[in-house]
Scaffold this motif. Structure first.
Motif, mmCIF file in Angstrom:
data_model
loop_
_atom_site.group_PDB
_atom_site.id
_atom_site.type_symbol
_atom_site.label_atom_id
_atom_site.label_comp_id
_atom_site.label_asym_id
_atom_site.label_seq_id
_atom_site.Cartn_x
_atom_site.Cartn_y
_atom_site.Cartn_z
ATOM 1 N N ALA A 428 -20.433 51.065 17.535
ATOM 2 C CA ALA A 428 -19.221 51.540 16.848
ATOM 3 C C ALA A 428 -19.541 52.033 15.431
ATOM 4 C CB ALA A 428 -18.190 50.413 16.795
ATOM 5 N N GLY A 429 -20.795 51.860 14.996
ATOM 6 C CA GLY A 429 -21.240 52.477 13.740
ATOM 7 C C GLY A 429 -21.003 51.668 12.474
ATOM 8 N N TRP A 430 -20.703 50.357 12.582
ATOM 9 C CA TRP A 430 -20.487 49.602 11.324
ATOM 10 C C TRP A 430 -21.285 48.299 11.269
ATOM 11 C CZ3 TRP A 430 -16.916 45.172 11.114
ATOM 12 C CH2 TRP A 430 -16.265 44.896 12.311
ATOM 13 N N LEU A 431 -22.500 48.331 11.843
ATOM 14 C CA LEU A 431 -23.311 47.109 11.876
ATOM 15 C C LEU A 431 -23.654 46.600 10.471
ATOM 16 C CD1 LEU A 431 -24.767 44.991 13.604
ATOM 17 C CD2 LEU A 431 -26.787 46.439 13.559
ATOM 18 N N ASP A 432 -24.082 47.496 9.583
ATOM 19 C CA ASP A 432 -24.478 47.036 8.236
ATOM 20 C C ASP A 432 -23.296 46.381 7.516
ATOM 21 O OD1 ASP A 432 -27.000 47.853 8.666
ATOM 22 O OD2 ASP A 432 -26.832 49.738 7.562
ATOM 23 N N GLU A 433 -22.131 47.001 7.674
ATOM 24 C CA GLU A 433 -20.925 46.445 7.037
ATOM 25 C C GLU A 433 -20.613 45.063 7.639
ATOM 26 O OE1 GLU A 433 -17.489 48.993 7.524
ATOM 27 O OE2 GLU A 433 -16.141 47.371 6.888
ATOM 28 N N PHE A 434 -20.725 44.978 8.965
ATOM 29 C CA PHE A 434 -20.445 43.707 9.642
ATOM 30 C C PHE A 434 -21.400 42.617 9.150
ATOM 31 C CE2 PHE A 434 -21.202 40.815 13.310
ATOM 32 C CZ PHE A 434 -19.919 40.303 13.425
ATOM 33 N N ILE A 435 -22.674 42.967 9.016
ATOM 34 C CA ILE A 435 -23.666 41.976 8.559
ATOM 35 C C ILE A 435 -23.299 41.482 7.155
ATOM 36 C CG2 ILE A 435 -26.099 41.659 7.902
ATOM 37 C CD1 ILE A 435 -26.812 43.511 10.273
ATOM 38 N N LYS A 436 -22.909 42.397 6.291
ATOM 39 C CA LYS A 436 -22.524 41.990 4.919
ATOM 40 C C LYS A 436 -21.314 41.050 4.967
ATOM 41 C CE LYS A 436 -25.546 43.701 2.272
ATOM 42 N NZ LYS A 436 -26.482 43.215 3.257
ATOM 43 N N GLU A 437 -20.316 41.426 5.805
ATOM 44 C CA GLU A 437 -19.108 40.584 5.927
ATOM 45 C C GLU A 437 -19.487 39.191 6.428
ATOM 46 O OE1 GLU A 437 -16.084 41.229 5.056
ATOM 47 O OE2 GLU A 437 -15.975 43.389 4.814
ATOM 48 N N LEU A 438 -20.396 39.166 7.393
ATOM 49 C CA LEU A 438 -20.837 37.895 7.967
ATOM 50 C C LEU A 438 -21.575 37.064 6.914
ATOM 51 C CD1 LEU A 438 -21.264 36.005 10.349
ATOM 52 C CD2 LEU A 438 -22.980 37.545 11.265
ATOM 53 N N GLU A 439 -22.499 37.705 6.220
ATOM 54 C CA GLU A 439 -23.264 36.993 5.175
ATOM 55 C C GLU A 439 -22.303 36.403 4.127
ATOM 56 O OE1 GLU A 439 -26.051 39.699 3.430
ATOM 57 O OE2 GLU A 439 -27.412 39.666 5.146
ATOM 58 N N ASN A 440 -21.323 37.224 3.700
ATOM 59 C CA ASN A 440 -20.380 36.744 2.670
ATOM 60 C C ASN A 440 -19.637 35.503 3.138
ATOM 61 O OD1 ASN A 440 -21.076 38.811 1.019
ATOM 62 N ND2 ASN A 440 -19.336 40.120 1.559
ATOM 63 N N ARG A 441 -19.214 35.553 4.408
ATOM 64 C CA ARG A 441 -18.435 34.412 4.927
ATOM 65 C C ARG A 441 -19.316 33.161 5.045
ATOM 66 N NH1 ARG A 441 -15.889 38.787 6.177
ATOM 67 N NH2 ARG A 441 -13.665 38.834 6.699
ATOM 68 N N ILE A 442 -20.547 33.339 5.520
ATOM 69 C CA ILE A 442 -21.430 32.162 5.641
ATOM 70 C C ILE A 442 -21.614 31.540 4.259
ATOM 71 C CG2 ILE A 442 -23.765 31.349 6.249
ATOM 72 C CD1 ILE A 442 -23.946 33.791 8.133
ATOM 73 N N LEU A 443 -21.892 32.413 3.283
ATOM 74 C CA LEU A 443 -22.140 31.905 1.927
ATOM 75 C C LEU A 443 -20.926 31.188 1.367
ATOM 76 C CD1 LEU A 443 -24.254 34.718 0.318
ATOM 77 C CD2 LEU A 443 -24.911 32.357 0.812
ATOM 78 N N SER A 444 -19.737 31.746 1.632
ATOM 79 C CA SER A 444 -18.574 31.072 1.052
ATOM 80 C C SER A 444 -18.328 29.740 1.772
ATOM 81 C CB SER A 444 -17.389 32.039 0.996
ATOM 82 O OG SER A 444 -16.459 31.746 1.948
#
Ligand SMILES: Cc1cc2nc3c(=O)[nH]c(=O)nc-3n(C[C@H](O)[C@H](O)[C@H](O)COP(=O)(O)OP(=O)(O)OC[C@H]3O[C@@H](n4cnc5c(N)ncnc54)[C@H](O)[C@@H]3O)c2cc1C
Length: 546
Positions: A428-444
């Motif tokens: 769907a073309g948004w893997l990098d964005e998804f990874i950033k969103e995932l990283e942010n959530r894990i960190l929080s």
């Protein structure tokens, strides 16, 4: 079988070719080299090790695959048998749920775990007693199973003391235990439903296992926690030691070489540069679906070809098991700040609610309707998934302080992840964005709970997804321990039949590693690597003596 009698071997002709320089392939190669065979190990990456490997970035050491090793009566005996010295330390485990953290020291820690669960789920007192009773029983079986050094790594012709003092007294207990293990094959989630009514408690006990993990394998984790060790200098020291052993024996390892075709009737393999290599025996220690896809079976005897085609259909319709997402952090905070909280190998669940259907029904639903799902819905799901999940947190510096720059700490935070989710998001073309969103959530989630020290202290971060694993080791669906658990396995899954796990339908081709036996993992990969080497050697000797 064209070349078994050929002794003066021309260039690119070998007694045994091993494809895949992971821990299984390295084991096979080390044993065949020791036996004086002309052996070639072919690995597609620059480095050997596969899912047992480490790397350094900005002076921080990280383990990219397995975080610590379970001996399982296999790894240390293998090293001893090959005469390899590897300095190791115990890799102590902590378990944490919300604010409760338990450091596992010994067998008695199981009872502390029971009390911890009771504190969090006081209404489930009796059910917790029952579960702990079962874990205790399984631990006794594990004591038998791993109670002696695996005989496969002993010289049974010479070591009479081992045979009479250890092996023979152990065998009846082993046979009895195998019977018990085989009766605990039901998926752990289903099994727990028969004793635990509270779904959150069931999740807390089992959600860090692969989906449908056989009960025995899942509930044996307490024994495994006590068995973990860590090589000084990092996990990568293990494959490095095996690689050095192979090279010291004057044998060849070809890295950055990918096998793209197997011509089974001619005993030939071809690499990406169209270089052809001839073998007497081939040990395939890499992804099994790939073996079946790239093997030409045309010239094989009709009965072998038929079995090969049947096996191929069976393999290709099965899937690899769960994959993993790993977040790597370089942190400007000393090891001490983390040591105070938990050991360097830590299973942490921030919420006792448990994942429920989040990583099952809800995810499956999202994946089957992916085209109609909005990005926002996926991110809302991600909020819940990261809040309720269980994390495996590894801090290499707490196992060996040499592995980080002074005053700093490297962390690896990971959890089981579904390959299809990452794949669909990539399409769907948004893997990098998804990874950033995932990283942010894990960190929080992690900095709001167990490690507040992480806040504003992160120097750098990066992550590996199931797609990175697929790309790096060529593992179907990014799997890390072979096949997903299902009713019918395409490979052997009974311990008493493990000797046959290395056979393929083609007599001169053997299989080893995470795909050859289920349930798999590093010790089983090593065991099958050794078994495949022994079989190849036997075959070569048989033909030599004709
Ligand atoms: C995060 C993580 C945690 C883990 N935790 C545990 C644990 O706690 N306990 C446990 O027991 N196990 C654990 N594992 C799993 C364990 O690491 C693997 O099951 C095991 O290392 C597999 O070894 P292998 O040699 O069979 O396969 P791999 O490591 O997959 O090696 C296969 C090799 O073949 C190479 N290759 C593939 N295709 C080709 C080709 N066509 N030509 C040439 N080379 C090729 C690959 O590059 C790779 O090097 C974990 C893994 C990960 C990633």
């Amino acid at each position: 079988m064209k070349s078994l009698k050929q002794r003066n071997m021309p260039e690119n002709t070998y007694n045994t070719i091993i494809v895949g320089g992971g821990i299984a392939g390295l084991t096979s190669a080390a044993y065949l080299a020791r036996a004086g065979q002309k052996v070639l190990l072919i690995e597609k990456n620059k480095e050997c090790g596969g899912l047992v490997n480490s790397f350094t970035r900005d002076g921080f050491h990280f383990d990219a695959g397995v975080r610590a090793l379970e001996d399982a009566g296999i790894i240390l005996p293998m090293l001893k048998d090959l005469g390899i010295q590897l300095e190791v330390v115990k890799s102590k485990v902590s378990l944490g749920i919300e604010n409760e953290i338990l450091h596992i020291e010994n067998f008695e820690s199981l009872f502390e775990y029971r009390e911890l669960l009771k504190k969090l789920f006081p209404e489930c007192d009796g059910e917790i007693d029952e579960v702990v009773k079962i874990i205790r029983k399984i631990m006794k079986h594990m004591d038998v199973l791993y109670g002696i050094e695996n005989p496969v790594f002993k010289d049974l012709r010479r070591d009479r003391t081992f045979i009479f003092k250890k092996l023979l007294p152990w065998l009846p207990r082993f046979i009895f235990t195998v019977g018990k293990i085989n009766r605990m094959n039901k998926p752990v989630e289903e099994y727990l439903k028969t004793i635990v009514k509270n779904p959150s408690l069931r999740d807390i006990i089992s959600q860090h296992f692969f989906k449908n993990t056989p009960t025995f394998f899942a509930l044996s984790y307490f024994s495994l926690y006590l068995d973990y060790f860590y090589p000084k200098g990092g996990i990568g020291r293990l494959p490095e030691a095996l690689k050095n052993k192979i090279i010291e024996s004057g044998r060849e390892i070809k890295t950055e070489t990918k096998i793209i075709k197997v011509m089974a009737d001619k005993c030939l393999v071809k690499d990406q540069n169209n270089i052809i290599y001839q073998y007497d025996n081939l040990i395939w220690a890499a992804d099994l679906k790939t073996l079946y896809k790239i093997t030409e079976a045309e010239g094989l005897l009709p009965q072998i070809k038929t079995i090969f085609e049947e096996s191929k259909n069976n393999m290709l319709k099965n899937r690899g098991g769960d994959s993993v997402f790993s977040l790597f952090l370089e942190v400007d905070e000393p090891l001490e700040s983390f040591r105070k909280i938990a050991n360097g190998h830590f299973f942490y669940t921030p919420s006792k609610l448990g994942l429920g259907e989040t990583h099952r029904g809800e995810l499956n639903n999202m994946l089957s309707n992916f085209k109609r799902i909005e990005k926002e819905q996926i991110l809302t799901w991600l909020d819940k998934f990261t809040r309720l999940n269980t994390y495996e947190i590894s801090i290499p510096g707490l196992k060996d302080p040499e592995l980080v720059p002074p005053g700093k700490t490297g962390l690896i935070i990971s959890f089981l992840a579904e390959y299809d989710l990452f794949n669909k998001i990539k399409e769907a073309g948004w893997l990098d964005e998804f990874i950033k969103e995932l990283e942010n959530r894990i960190l929080s989630v992690i900095s709001d709970s167990v490690y507040p020290v992480l806040k504003n202290k992160i120097i750098a971060r990066f992550s590996f997804t199931p797609l990175s694993i697929e790309n790096r080791v060529g593992s179907s669906e990014g799997a890390i321990t072979g096949w997903s658990f299902q009713e019918s396995m395409p490979v052997i899954n009974k311990i008493q039949n493990s000797g046959r796990s290395i056979l393929t339908p083609i007599p001169s081709i053997y299989q080893a590693g995470q795909w050859a036996y289920s349930p798999a993992g590093a010790p089983m990969s090593i065991l099958t690597g050794k078994l495949a080497a022994a079989k190849a050697l036997k075959q070569i000797r048989k033909y030599k003596n004709r």
